[in-house]
Design a protein around this motif. Structure first.
Motif, short mmCIF file in Angstrom:
data_model
loop_
_atom_site.label_atom_id
_atom_site.label_comp_id
_atom_site.label_asym_id
_atom_site.label_seq_id
_atom_site.Cartn_x
_atom_site.Cartn_y
_atom_site.Cartn_z
N THR A 73 6.79 -3.36 -6.35
CA THR A 73 6.07 -3.64 -5.12
C THR A 73 6.96 -4.54 -4.26
OG1 THR A 73 4.98 -5.70 -5.79
CG2 THR A 73 3.93 -3.62 -6.48
N THR A 75 6.65 -7.47 -3.59
CA THR A 75 6.66 -8.86 -4.10
C THR A 75 6.96 -8.99 -5.58
OG1 THR A 75 4.27 -8.80 -4.52
CG2 THR A 75 5.00 -9.57 -2.35
N HIS A 104 11.99 -0.05 -4.43
CA HIS A 104 12.49 0.87 -5.45
C HIS A 104 13.88 1.35 -5.05
CE1 HIS A 104 12.82 4.74 -7.64
NE2 HIS A 104 12.17 4.06 -8.58
N GLY A 150 3.07 5.13 -7.37
CA GLY A 150 4.46 4.80 -7.10
C GLY A 150 5.46 5.41 -8.05
#
Length: 287
Positions: A73, A75, A104, A150
């Motif tokens: 993510t 963060t 990513h 994701g």
């Protein structure tokens, strides 16, 4: 002059630099100390960030973008099998007074390809970097697709040969077991895929041919599902150029009996795609 820090963290090498207006104005590579454990990799990234974030020749960094493998993510590095990370906050990677954002690695490189590379004019593209592993960034109607959680784009773990070679993911017959640069090298007892390509013996030729065939099978499946106009090959293996994409185009076309194959090209950004993608993360975080 304001710029941003971008670092692409690979399994073997970290590519970092300073980027201004989409151009790399300073670049550096460092080894990724993966064998020393998760904490050592985090410490190495933090040291790299600190060095790049220091004022240099009139350049003043304003943000940091890190492109890392695994489930990510903005963060947190939620999980990475490559490095053994679980829920590592972005702040752990950078002890600097600047905004730090994670992304990513493959999707970040895909963003760079869409912004600056061969995919700029194509809304439906697969960007497929091939290095230590294989994953894909899928642009559908001009937008990168991440999936429900994701995890979309794990093309390296498509089974191309049921009950085939074991893969590090726990499955057998995965594309990555045949066609990743690391697997090609390991199957021939070499340290790099380039060394395999330079050989003329039967074992090396067979391993290379099996890698091309595995890629063609996986890309045929992808093509039939999502109908891309273009496949862009990136990562270290793309440096093989026509020795890779020439036979791959032929085999992919042969796997698709009733429809034309998509174009297959080598990345125009080369190994800087991930660095530029990381820099895009940083730039967008301050917009």
């Amino acid at each position: 002059m304001e710029c941003v820090v971008g670092i692409d963290v690979g399994g073997t090498t970290m590519k970092g630099g300073l980027v201004r207006d989409g151009a790399v104005v300073y670049a550096e590579r460092r080894p990724t100390p993966r064998a020393d454990g998760p904490a050592a990799v985090i410490a190495a990234i933090s040291a790299f960030v600190a060095d790049l974030a220091a004022p240099r020749g009139g350049l003043r960094p304003t943000a940091v973008g890190l492109a890392v493998p695994g489930l990510v993510t903005p963060t947190h590095a939620v999980f990475s099998a490559a490095f053994g990370w679980r829920d590592v906050p972005a702040a752990a990677f950078a002890d600097v007074p600047l905004p730090v954002v994670l992304g990513h690695d493959v999707r970040s490189a895909g963003e760079a390809e869409l912004a600056y590379g061969a995919a700029r004019a194509e809304p439906n593209v697969l960007f497929l970097p091939i290095g230590t592993g294989i994953a894909g960034a899928m642009a559908l109607d001009g937008t990168l697709y991440g999936g429900a959680a994701g995890w979309a784009g794990q093309i390296g773990h498509i089974p191309v040969h049921p009950d085939g070679l074991p893969c590090g993911c726990g499955q057998r017959g995965c594309l990555a077991a045949y066609a990743s640069a690391s697997s090609i090298a390991a199957r021939c007892g070499e340290t790099s895929a380039a060394a395999v390509l330079s050989r003329t013996d039967q074992v090396a030729r067979q391993v290379w041919d099996e890698a091309v065939e595995a890629l063609a099978l996986a890309l045929a499946t992808y093509t039939l599902l999502l109908d891309p106009a273009l496949v862009v090959i990136g990562g270290g293996l793309a440096q093989a150029g026509e020795a890779l994409v020439g036979p791959l185009r032929t085999r992919l076309a042969a796997c698709l009996a009733f429809r034309p194959a998509p174009r297959v090209e080598v990345s125009a950004l080369g190994t800087q795609a991930g660095l530029l993608g990381a820099a895009l993360l940083a730039t967008r975080s301050t917009a």
